[in-house]
Write an enzyme that holds these catalytic residues in place. Structure first.
Site, PDB file in Angstrom:
ATOM      1  CG  HIS A 219      -2.171  -0.734   1.092  1.00  0.00           C
ATOM      2  ND1 HIS A 219      -3.091  -0.470   0.097  1.00  0.00           N
ATOM      3  CD2 HIS A 219      -2.690  -1.761   1.830  1.00  0.00           C
ATOM      4  CE1 HIS A 219      -4.124  -1.297   0.220  1.00  0.00           C
ATOM      5  NE2 HIS A 219      -3.900  -2.096   1.252  1.00  0.00           N
TER       6      HIS A 219
ATOM      7  CB  CYS B  97      -1.835   4.060  -4.184  1.00  0.00           C
ATOM      8  SG  CYS B  97      -2.917   2.676  -4.603  1.00  0.00           S
TER       9      CYS B  97
END
Length: 357
Positions: free
Chosen positions: A168, A223
Site C-alpha cells: 500500500h 498508490c
C-alpha cells in the site's frame, strides 16, 4: 511494441546451471510456479493517514550496524563492487487492508534479476508470507527503516543497490517541513499501530549518507508513488503524460540533490492509484496469479528487451499499461538529469544531459 509472451516464457524456463547452488533459492523456477496460483488481487485505497512519527535516521543507522543479507544466487561478481538489494512485499493478511499479489511481485522481481544475472552479494527480503523462500523478516515499520539504512550502509563508489517495494501507498497531511500539502507514504504491515513511513524520511534514510558514484535503482509499485523518493529530476514529455512526444528530464525541486546515481520507476503519479492484475499471464511475464500491474510491466520490459534506453523503458511500460486499459501512468525520477537515450542499465553510472540545470 507487441510483447511476445512466448519469448519471456522461454527466458524464464531456460535456467542456467550456474544460476543456482546448494543453499540458494531458484527464483526463476519459483516465478514460473506462479502460473499455478491465479487468484483475485483486490486493491483498496487506504485513504488519508495520520502523520506518523519522524524516523530517527541516526538511530536507524546504528540499528543497522549488525544487519546483513544473504546471497540469493550465484552469479559472476562485479570486480571490486558490492551489490545489495532490498525487497519488500506486503499483503496485510487478516486485515481490512488485505492485498493478494504483493509477495508475488517480489517473487517476479527476484526471478527477473536472477535471469538477468545481477550478481547480488546480499539480499534482504521483507514479506508477510510465512513460507516465502529466503525471507529475512516481517515488513514491520522498524524492520523497513532498519534495512533501508542497511541498504546504503558503508556504500562506496562503484557499488550497486536495488530497492523494490510492493504494497500500500497512501498520503498524510504534511508535517510542515516542506511546501507540499501532503506527504506520500508507504504502509508497513503494522502501519495501523506504528504508522506509515513518509517520503521525507525515505529520502533521508536512503540518500543522506549515499556517496558519489553509487548506483541505486528503485521500483515502487504502490498508490501515490510518483514522487515518493523526493528526487530532484523527473521525466516529462511534450505530448503529455500518455503520449510519446519529445521526452526530457526536468528539475522539479531544489534542495534535494543526491550525490549518488539514483533512478526510481513508480507505479503511478502522486494523485493516482496503482492498479492490480487478477491474472498476470496477460502481461506475458511467465507467471499468473495476483500481481501489481507496474511490476509486471517493468519485469516484462526488462526480460524482453536487452537494449532499451531509459526513455524507451518508461514509454513502453506506459504503453503496455494503456493497451491493457489501466489508467495509471508510471513515472521516472532521478537524482540527475539522465540522458534518456542512454541504454538502461542496473549497474552503470548515468550519462547526464548537461542542457538541464
Amino acid at each position: 511494441m507487441a510483447v511476445d509472451p512466448r519469448c519471456l516464457l522461454s527466458l524464464c524456463s531456460t535456467i542456467s546451471k550456474a544460476s543456482s547452488a546448494k543453499g540458494t533459492n531458484d527464483f526463476v523456477k519459483i516465478g514460473m510456479e506462479l502460473w499455478q496460483t491465479a487468484q483475485p488481487y483486490l486493491v483498496q485505497a487506504l485513504g488519508l493517514q495520520p502523520p506518523p512519527p519522524k524516523v530517527d535516521v541516526d538511530a536507524a543507522v546504528a540499528n543497522a550496524g549488525d544487519a546483513h543479507g544473504e546471497q540469493p544466487w550465484v552469479a559472476t561478481p562485479l570486480p571490486g563492487q558490492t551489490v545489495r538489494a532490498l525487497f519488500i512485499g506486503i499483503n496485510y493478511y487478516g486485515t481490512s487492508a488485505a492485498l493478494s499479489g504483493c509477495c508475488n511481485d517480489v517473487k517476479q522481481m527476484l526471478a527477473t534479476l536472477q535471469k538477468k544475472g545481477l550478481p547480488i552479494n546480499e539480499a534482504v527480503i521483507l514479506v508477510d508470507e510465512d513460507n516465502f523462500p529466503g525471507r529475512t523478516d516481517q515488513p514491520t515499520r522498524d524492520n523497513i527503516v532498519r534495512y533501508m539504512a542497511w541498504l546504503v550502509k558503508d556504500a562506496k563508489p562503484g557499488d550497486v543497490l536495488f530497492f523494490h517495494y510492493s504494497g500500500h501507498g497512501t498520503q498524510c497531511k504534511s508535517r510542515g517541513d516542506s511546501d507540499e500539502k501532503y506527504d506520500q507514504c508507504i504502509a508497513p504491515v503494522d502501519f495501523q499501530k506504528s504508522g506509515c513511513i513518509v517520503d521525507d524520511d525515505i529520502h533521508k534514510l536512503l540518500f543522506s549518507r549515499l556517496p558519489e558514484k553509487v548506483r541505486l535503482t528503485a521500483v515502487f509499485d504502490c498508490c501515490h508513488s510518483g514522487s515518493i523518493m523526493d528526487l530532484p529530476f523527473t521525466y516529462v514529455c511534450s505530448g503529455g503524460e500518455q503520449a510519446s512526444g519529445t521526452p526530457h528530464m526536468k528539475r522539479i525541486r531544489e534542495g534535494n540533490d543526491v550525490l549518488g546515481d539514483v533512478m526510481m520507476i513508480s507505479g503511478c503519479a502522486d494523485e493516482q492509484t496503482s492498479a492490480d492484475v487478477k491474472n498476470t499471464a496477460t502481461f506475458g511475464t511467465g507467471s499468473t496469479g495476483a500481481g501489481g500491474a507496474a511490476t509486471q510491466c517493468i519485469t516484462c520490459m526488462l526480460m524482453n528487451n536487452q537494449s532499451l534506453s531509459y526513455g524507451k523503458l518508461l514509454i513502453e511500460t506506459r504503453d503496455m499499461l494503456k493497451r491493457k486499459r489501466f489508467k495509471q501512468v508510471p513515472q521516472l525520477s532521478a537524482s540527475k538529469a539522465i540522458d534518456l537515450d542512454q541504454t538502461f542499465s542496473l549497474t552503470e553510472m548515468f550519462s547526464v544531459d548537461r542542457s538541464v540545470q
